[in-house]
Design a protein around this motif. Structure first.
Motif, PDB file in Angstrom:
ATOM      1  N   GLY A 112       0.976  -1.146   0.059  1.00 21.05           N
ATOM      2  CA  GLY A 112      -0.177   0.076   0.251  1.00 21.05           C
ATOM      3  C   GLY A 112       0.807   1.318  -0.008  1.00 21.05           C
ATOM      4  N   LEU A 113       1.878   1.185   0.732  1.00 18.61           N
ATOM      5  CA  LEU A 113       2.758   2.427   0.946  1.00 18.61           C
ATOM      6  C   LEU A 113       3.364   2.736  -0.309  1.00 18.61           C
ATOM      7  N   ILE A 114       3.803   1.833  -1.170  1.00 16.16           N
ATOM      8  CA  ILE A 114       4.493   1.864  -2.540  1.00 16.16           C
ATOM      9  C   ILE A 114       3.492   2.375  -3.585  1.00 16.16           C
ATOM     10  N   ASN A 115       2.513   1.824  -3.519  1.00 17.84           N
ATOM     11  CA  ASN A 115       1.545   2.448  -4.511  1.00 17.84           C
ATOM     12  C   ASN A 115       1.234   3.994  -4.146  1.00 17.84           C
ATOM     13  N   GLY A 116       0.890   4.239  -2.764  1.00 14.87           N
ATOM     14  CA  GLY A 116       0.523   5.628  -2.415  1.00 14.87           C
ATOM     15  C   GLY A 116       1.634   6.293  -2.507  1.00 14.87           C
TER      16      GLY A 116
END
Ligand code: HEC
Length: 162
Positions: free
Chosen positions: A94-98
């Motif tokens: 999620g952090l990578i995407n965000g």
């Protein structure tokens, strides 16, 4: 009558046959667990060098290579997310995407437009995304910056001469 020599020969052949599986590489041994590189290993091996090369090629305005390497970095992040969707309590996928998607796309558009100012802006935000994630994952001691020189002495980051 079976001679003594014949007996010795057949014992030797029988033991050689019995040893064959072991000699063939232990086919009966259980398969080793697949190698799962650590998150820090993937960062060091696949993410960090690409971030660096993109920065150097951007300084050289080598836009075709910048686009190529941005794509490689995107794929490296996809593999990180697949192999480490969670790390400690952090939602890595999620952090990578965000955090990285927007600056990566902006850098790609800038490279396509051969726009150095827009590229520099996107690259600064990409680097900030590295550090923001490190901080939120409690590894804020890992600080990424734009490269000042190349550790890859055997690679030319300038655009190839026509
Ligand atoms: C989704 C969160 C996240 C993003 C985005 C991220 N990192 Fe990381 N990174 C981590 C975590 C967590 C670790 C610590 C892993 C460990 O200790 O096993 C790490 C470790 C590292 C390390 C290893 C540190 C060392 O010195 O051994 C480097 C280098 C690194 N990251 C570079 C980068 C770069 C460059 C970027 C951006 C292009 C980036 N990271 C983006 C989460 C992230």
């Amino acid at each position: 009558m079976v001679s003594c020599r014949q007996t010795v020969a057949s014992v030797l052949i029988a033991s050689a046959i019995a040893l064959m599986p072991a000699l063939a590489g232990g086919q009966n041994a259980p398969a080793p667990a697949p190698y799962r590189p650590g998150l820090g290993d993937l960062m060091t091996m696949t993410v960090q060098p690409r971030h660096l090369k993109i920065g150097l090629a951007g300084q050289e305005r080598n836009w075709a290579y910048v686009s190529y390497e941005l794509h490689e970095l995107e794929e490296a992040f996809e593999r990180v997310a697949r192999i480490w969707p969670k790390w400690r309590d952090n939602d890595i996928a999620g952090l990578i995407n965000g955090s990285t998607k927007e600056p990566l796309e902006a850098a790609e558009e800038a490279a396509k437009a051969k726009d150095a100012a827009r590229f520099n802006d996107a690259y600064t935000r990409l680097t900030a995304a590295c550090n923001a994630c490190h901080q939120s994952a409690n590894v804020g001691l890992i600080v990424i910056q734009a490269p000042k020189s190349s550790p890859f002495a055997n690679q030319d980051f300038r655009p190839p001469k026509p």
